[in-house]
Design a protein around this motif. Sequence first.
Motif, PDB file in Angstrom:
ATOM      1  N   LYS A  10     -10.304  -4.998  -6.367  1.00 23.72           N
ATOM      2  CA  LYS A  10     -10.352  -3.557  -6.044  1.00 23.72           C
ATOM      3  C   LYS A  10      -8.745  -3.158  -5.196  1.00 23.72           C
ATOM      4  O   LYS A  10      -8.302  -2.036  -5.908  1.00 23.72           O
ATOM      5  CB  LYS A  10     -11.690  -3.179  -5.333  1.00 23.72           C
ATOM      6  N   TYR A  11      -8.759  -3.819  -4.250  1.00 27.76           N
ATOM      7  CA  TYR A  11      -7.667  -3.345  -3.334  1.00 27.76           C
ATOM      8  C   TYR A  11      -6.434  -3.714  -4.174  1.00 27.76           C
ATOM      9  O   TYR A  11      -5.425  -2.815  -4.094  1.00 27.76           O
ATOM     10  CB  TYR A  11      -7.880  -4.740  -2.263  1.00 27.76           C
ATOM     11  N   LEU A  12      -5.997  -4.730  -4.738  1.00 25.12           N
ATOM     12  CA  LEU A  12      -4.944  -4.864  -5.426  1.00 25.12           C
ATOM     13  C   LEU A  12      -4.705  -3.801  -6.504  1.00 25.12           C
ATOM     14  O   LEU A  12      -3.578  -3.505  -6.899  1.00 25.12           O
ATOM     15  CB  LEU A  12      -4.860  -6.251  -5.957  1.00 25.12           C
ATOM     16  N   LYS A  13      -5.635  -3.412  -7.417  1.00 19.90           N
ATOM     17  CA  LYS A  13      -5.541  -2.344  -8.307  1.00 19.90           C
ATOM     18  C   LYS A  13      -5.094  -1.128  -7.509  1.00 19.90           C
ATOM     19  O   LYS A  13      -4.252  -0.255  -8.183  1.00 19.90           O
ATOM     20  CB  LYS A  13      -6.801  -2.265  -9.147  1.00 19.90           C
ATOM     21  N   MET A  14      -5.521  -0.711  -6.392  1.00 23.89           N
ATOM     22  CA  MET A  14      -5.271   0.300  -5.716  1.00 23.89           C
ATOM     23  C   MET A  14      -3.689   0.287  -5.199  1.00 23.89           C
ATOM     24  O   MET A  14      -2.928   1.292  -5.368  1.00 23.89           O
ATOM     25  CB  MET A  14      -5.984   0.242  -4.358  1.00 23.89           C
ATOM     26  N   GLN A  15      -3.356  -0.956  -4.704  1.00 19.72           N
ATOM     27  CA  GLN A  15      -2.075  -1.042  -4.546  1.00 19.72           C
ATOM     28  C   GLN A  15      -1.023  -0.831  -5.794  1.00 19.72           C
ATOM     29  O   GLN A  15       0.057  -0.122  -5.559  1.00 19.72           O
ATOM     30  CB  GLN A  15      -1.545  -2.549  -3.878  1.00 19.72           C
ATOM     31  N   ASN A  36       0.761  -1.198   0.203  1.00 21.48           N
ATOM     32  CA  ASN A  36      -0.048   0.000   0.070  1.00 21.48           C
ATOM     33  C   ASN A  36       0.738   1.224  -0.045  1.00 21.48           C
ATOM     34  O   ASN A  36       0.488   2.296   0.131  1.00 21.48           O
ATOM     35  CB  ASN A  36      -0.758   0.010   1.369  1.00 21.48           C
ATOM     36  N   GLY A  37       2.057   1.061   0.155  1.00 20.17           N
ATOM     37  CA  GLY A  37       2.903   2.322   0.054  1.00 20.17           C
ATOM     38  C   GLY A  37       3.092   2.847   1.391  1.00 20.17           C
ATOM     39  O   GLY A  37       3.784   4.021   1.602  1.00 20.17           O
ATOM     40  N   ASN A  38       2.740   2.199   2.457  1.00 20.37           N
ATOM     41  CA  ASN A  38       2.842   2.594   3.812  1.00 20.37           C
ATOM     42  C   ASN A  38       3.859   2.101   4.677  1.00 20.37           C
ATOM     43  O   ASN A  38       3.799   0.966   5.111  1.00 20.37           O
ATOM     44  CB  ASN A  38       1.449   2.475   4.665  1.00 20.37           C
ATOM     45  N   VAL A  39       5.075   2.657   4.371  1.00 24.44           N
ATOM     46  CA  VAL A  39       6.407   1.849   4.804  1.00 24.44           C
ATOM     47  C   VAL A  39       6.277   2.104   6.478  1.00 24.44           C
ATOM     48  O   VAL A  39       6.689   1.138   7.095  1.00 24.44           O
ATOM     49  CB  VAL A  39       7.580   2.751   4.440  1.00 24.44           C
ATOM     50  N   ASP A  40       6.068   3.019   7.090  1.00 27.90           N
ATOM     51  CA  ASP A  40       5.807   3.195   8.444  1.00 27.90           C
ATOM     52  C   ASP A  40       4.873   2.161   9.209  1.00 27.90           C
ATOM     53  O   ASP A  40       5.477   1.613  10.000  1.00 27.90           O
ATOM     54  CB  ASP A  40       5.593   4.408   8.697  1.00 27.90           C
ATOM     55  N   LEU A  41       3.974   1.999   8.553  1.00 25.28           N
ATOM     56  CA  LEU A  41       2.927   0.812   9.195  1.00 25.28           C
ATOM     57  C   LEU A  41       3.351  -0.348   9.007  1.00 25.28           C
ATOM     58  O   LEU A  41       3.542  -1.152   9.827  1.00 25.28           O
ATOM     59  CB  LEU A  41       1.598   1.058   8.396  1.00 25.28           C
ATOM     60  N   ALA A  42       4.077  -0.456   7.705  1.00 32.57           N
ATOM     61  CA  ALA A  42       4.763  -1.952   7.505  1.00 32.57           C
ATOM     62  C   ALA A  42       5.927  -2.097   8.636  1.00 32.57           C
ATOM     63  O   ALA A  42       5.991  -3.199   9.202  1.00 32.57           O
ATOM     64  CB  ALA A  42       5.411  -2.051   6.031  1.00 32.57           C
ATOM     65  N   LEU A  43       6.944  -1.379   8.824  1.00 30.30           N
ATOM     66  CA  LEU A  43       7.744  -1.316   9.887  1.00 30.30           C
ATOM     67  C   LEU A  43       7.043  -1.494  11.393  1.00 30.30           C
ATOM     68  O   LEU A  43       7.634  -2.156  11.872  1.00 30.30           O
ATOM     69  CB  LEU A  43       8.802  -0.223   9.884  1.00 30.30           C
ATOM     70  N   THR A  74      15.220  -4.084   4.011  1.00 30.19           N
ATOM     71  CA  THR A  74      14.529  -4.313   2.785  1.00 30.19           C
ATOM     72  C   THR A  74      13.145  -3.524   2.628  1.00 30.19           C
ATOM     73  O   THR A  74      12.922  -3.116   1.219  1.00 30.19           O
ATOM     74  CB  THR A  74      14.258  -6.055   2.720  1.00 30.19           C
ATOM     75  N   ILE A  75      12.680  -3.398   3.532  1.00 27.64           N
ATOM     76  CA  ILE A  75      11.167  -2.805   3.421  1.00 27.64           C
ATOM     77  C   ILE A  75      11.470  -1.607   2.961  1.00 27.64           C
ATOM     78  O   ILE A  75      10.720  -0.808   2.355  1.00 27.64           O
ATOM     79  CB  ILE A  75      10.481  -3.043   4.643  1.00 27.64           C
ATOM     80  N   ARG A  76      12.451  -0.754   3.839  1.00 29.20           N
ATOM     81  CA  ARG A  76      12.589   0.765   3.308  1.00 29.20           C
ATOM     82  C   ARG A  76      13.303   0.799   2.034  1.00 29.20           C
ATOM     83  O   ARG A  76      12.793   1.592   1.320  1.00 29.20           O
ATOM     84  CB  ARG A  76      13.902   1.210   4.314  1.00 29.20           C
ATOM     85  N   LYS A  77      14.023  -0.064   1.464  1.00 29.56           N
ATOM     86  CA  LYS A  77      14.534  -0.124   0.210  1.00 29.56           C
ATOM     87  C   LYS A  77      13.410  -0.087  -0.821  1.00 29.56           C
ATOM     88  O   LYS A  77      13.274   0.631  -1.717  1.00 29.56           O
ATOM     89  CB  LYS A  77      15.622  -0.757   0.040  1.00 29.56           C
ATOM     90  N   ILE A  78      12.609  -1.162  -0.689  1.00 30.27           N
ATOM     91  CA  ILE A  78      11.511  -1.287  -1.738  1.00 30.27           C
ATOM     92  C   ILE A  78      10.468  -0.093  -1.353  1.00 30.27           C
ATOM     93  O   ILE A  78      10.211   0.652  -2.440  1.00 30.27           O
ATOM     94  CB  ILE A  78      10.852  -2.561  -1.334  1.00 30.27           C
ATOM     95  N   GLY A  79      10.348   0.130  -0.205  1.00 25.32           N
ATOM     96  CA  GLY A  79       9.114   1.401  -0.091  1.00 25.32           C
ATOM     97  C   GLY A  79       9.651   2.723  -0.430  1.00 25.32           C
ATOM     98  O   GLY A  79       8.847   3.442  -0.885  1.00 25.32           O
ATOM     99  N   THR A  80      10.859   3.128  -0.546  1.00 24.57           N
ATOM    100  CA  THR A  80      11.159   4.330  -1.064  1.00 24.57           C
ATOM    101  C   THR A  80      10.817   4.742  -2.413  1.00 24.57           C
ATOM    102  O   THR A  80      10.491   5.817  -2.833  1.00 24.57           O
ATOM    103  CB  THR A  80      12.560   4.674  -0.849  1.00 24.57           C
ATOM    104  N   ALA A  81      10.558   3.605  -3.208  1.00 28.11           N
ATOM    105  CA  ALA A  81      10.157   3.513  -4.663  1.00 28.11           C
ATOM    106  C   ALA A  81       8.679   3.818  -4.867  1.00 28.11           C
ATOM    107  O   ALA A  81       8.194   4.096  -5.718  1.00 28.11           O
ATOM    108  CB  ALA A  81      10.816   2.196  -5.519  1.00 28.11           C
ATOM    109  N   ALA A  82       7.931   3.719  -3.705  1.00 28.73           N
ATOM    110  CA  ALA A  82       6.374   3.762  -3.928  1.00 28.73           C
ATOM    111  C   ALA A  82       5.643   5.264  -4.135  1.00 28.73           C
ATOM    112  O   ALA A  82       6.607   6.018  -3.826  1.00 28.73           O
ATOM    113  CB  ALA A  82       5.857   3.196  -2.435  1.00 28.73           C
ATOM    114  N   ARG A  83       4.849   5.153  -4.982  1.00 22.64           N
ATOM    115  CA  ARG A  83       4.389   6.495  -5.324  1.00 22.64           C
ATOM    116  C   ARG A  83       3.321   7.256  -4.539  1.00 22.64           C
ATOM    117  O   ARG A  83       2.539   6.167  -3.834  1.00 22.64           O
ATOM    118  CB  ARG A  83       3.884   6.567  -7.039  1.00 22.64           C
TER     119      ARG A  83
END
Lengths: 332, 388
Positions: A274-279, A212-219, A323-332
């Motif tokens: 719908k959820y996946l499309k949003m992601q 979902n692009g929410n790195v903080d929540l993921a962490l 890893t999560i941070r690295k991946i997450g920084t590319a989220a739009r």
Amino acid sequence: MTSNSNIILISGSADLLVNRAIKKTIADIKKVNPTIIINEIDAMREDSYSTLMDAISPNLFGDASLIIIDRINVAEDNLDEKLVQTLKNIKDHISDDNYLIVIHRGGAGGTGIVKALQKLKIEEIKCENIKFPGGFIDFARSEFKLRKRKINEDASEALLNAIGDDLEGLASAINQLCFDVQTDPIDLESVKKYYSGVASVQGFEISSALWNGNVDLALDNLYNLFENDSNSGVYVVAMMGNSLRKLVKLSAIPASTNDYAIAQELSVNPASIKYLKMQLKHWTPTSLANAVVELAKVDAYMRAGYEGVSLDANQKRFLLETTIRKIGTAAR
Amino acid sequence: MWEELIGQEFSVKTLVSAAKDAKDALNGKPTSSFSQAWLITGPPGSGRSTAAKLFAASLQCEENGCGNCISCISVLKNTHPDVKVITPYGLSYGIEETKNLTKEAAMMPGLGIWNIIILEDADRLTKEAGNALLKAIEEPARFTMWILCAPSSKDVLITIKSRCRVVSLRTPPADEIAELLIKRDGVDKAMAHFAANASLGHVGRAKLLATDEKVRERRSQVLQVPFELKDLPSCFAAAEKLVNAAIEDADLQTDELDEEELDSLMQAYGEGAVGITKRKIERLASGAKKELENSQKKRYKRITRDRLDLSLQELAAFYRDVLAIQTGADIELFHTEMKGSIQRMAENTSINSTIKKIDIVEATRRMLPTEAAELLVLESMTVQLARA
């Protein structure tokens, strides 16, 4: 013939309730006999049998003693047989100021002892298990009442949702809340401030927060998951990989396709499309490609360690975090 | 009988004279090359197991390996009571199994001259298992002979290696593989040459390629992968295809075997016999059944990994072919039948990118022996290949 109420059986599978019952029983006994010597025996330990023998043998000073035998549901084999035998002897010889408490913490083990005890017509305290969620609501209510506090309906509900299926957690949370929050009744705001849904985080929630692009929540979720279960690294990576795979497949399907057809293609529930499309909106093909390379790397670390050295929970969490941070920084 | 081991003249000479020396040593004569522990190394398919078996036959034979006597024939057919072949089925070989092995190693031979233990894939020994073997290998019983096999001496615990005499096999040349296929298996000339080249020097694989249509088909599918990596979804699809092909292969190889093993196990516990109920058999056999299923699972996993590794080797060989054309090297291609498309790829990509691709494939191969998730590893590989 002595009174059988000197032998007490406490049984139940909820540790919290059993522990409270034990506490109360001991306190009651101490009221009558403040200098009583307490011998606690853990039936699970290998030397439990000999400890019991020591404890029941006459004491030089003739002091009164209270023997507590805990966890007979997982009693050590040797103890199991002998205990029944011994209990019979004790029953005949126990004097008025000596006490024996036997504790059974649920499960099928040790029923032989329980039955033998019940035959002796001793005092039995049964701690009925509390069912989730109905019983928990009542439990919470009585807890607050015990502390002479009130809580709003919505606040109590939020608290239960946050703690989940964990009676001890709930009890200590209520204790803490009553201590921290001065306003009465306790309102939703204060519950939210202290308890915002940390319980039972699953690998899935980390994965979905990340995509979902929410790195903080993921962490946050990652941190909480490792608090509960530090061996879940491989599982978390697998979850992230699964979702990534679905996103990639989805990206290949023409936008005009209807949700049901997509669901079939991805073999997921149509409601989740719908959820996946949003992601997917958060990611470009490049960022997803980078993500899979990172995931494969961290998967190898989780399983085989870092350059041949196996990792502890903190190191694993650190690598996952990176890893999560690295991946997450590319989220739009 | 040594003609089956092709392209290894030097090693054959060593092993034949070693068999002679072993007999001399037993008779108390001084020898130059006597050892009771041998390590045969060589790339997959070069004939390590064959060499081990032929060596065992020579040791047991009065004539040092005539190939015709009862002793020789029974060793070659795996029925000799004093030649035990141990094949680790799982990804690794643990200490429990090894302990049994040391007991075996203390036995006297019953029929033959030596009590021979052939340990295939000694590289799969875990550290603990290897250590448990050290003593038995260093000071073997008087009539015990160890023959270990491994891809290279680097793959074996250094303490084990130092206790063995090493015989190294080389990758057999394609010509000789082709010749063997023609002579031994009656394959026609064109097919034999194709299979010998495409096998990357793996004799067993060459035979399969020459004789099994399905194997050829799967190979050509794998070799399509470099052309399929256009965008992200196609990379993921290609990775999935590779994994599925390996799984299908493993299924094919193990399903029948699994069932056979289970049948014979249940029979051993009295299934089909009179006077015993099915329930009782089930109860008696449940422990052994679980153990069998466990080892079958391990074997399945290993075969899947081995297949995947083979596919990756073929991919690496493909990029090597591309590199050969790009650098103008005068060597025969592994995948000759694809020369046209290899040529095109060579023209459209740079040498740098080809080298990078070979590195990526090799790095992926190194990840497979760990417990890594296959699909994820391969997805990572295809994505990187598409980018290189």
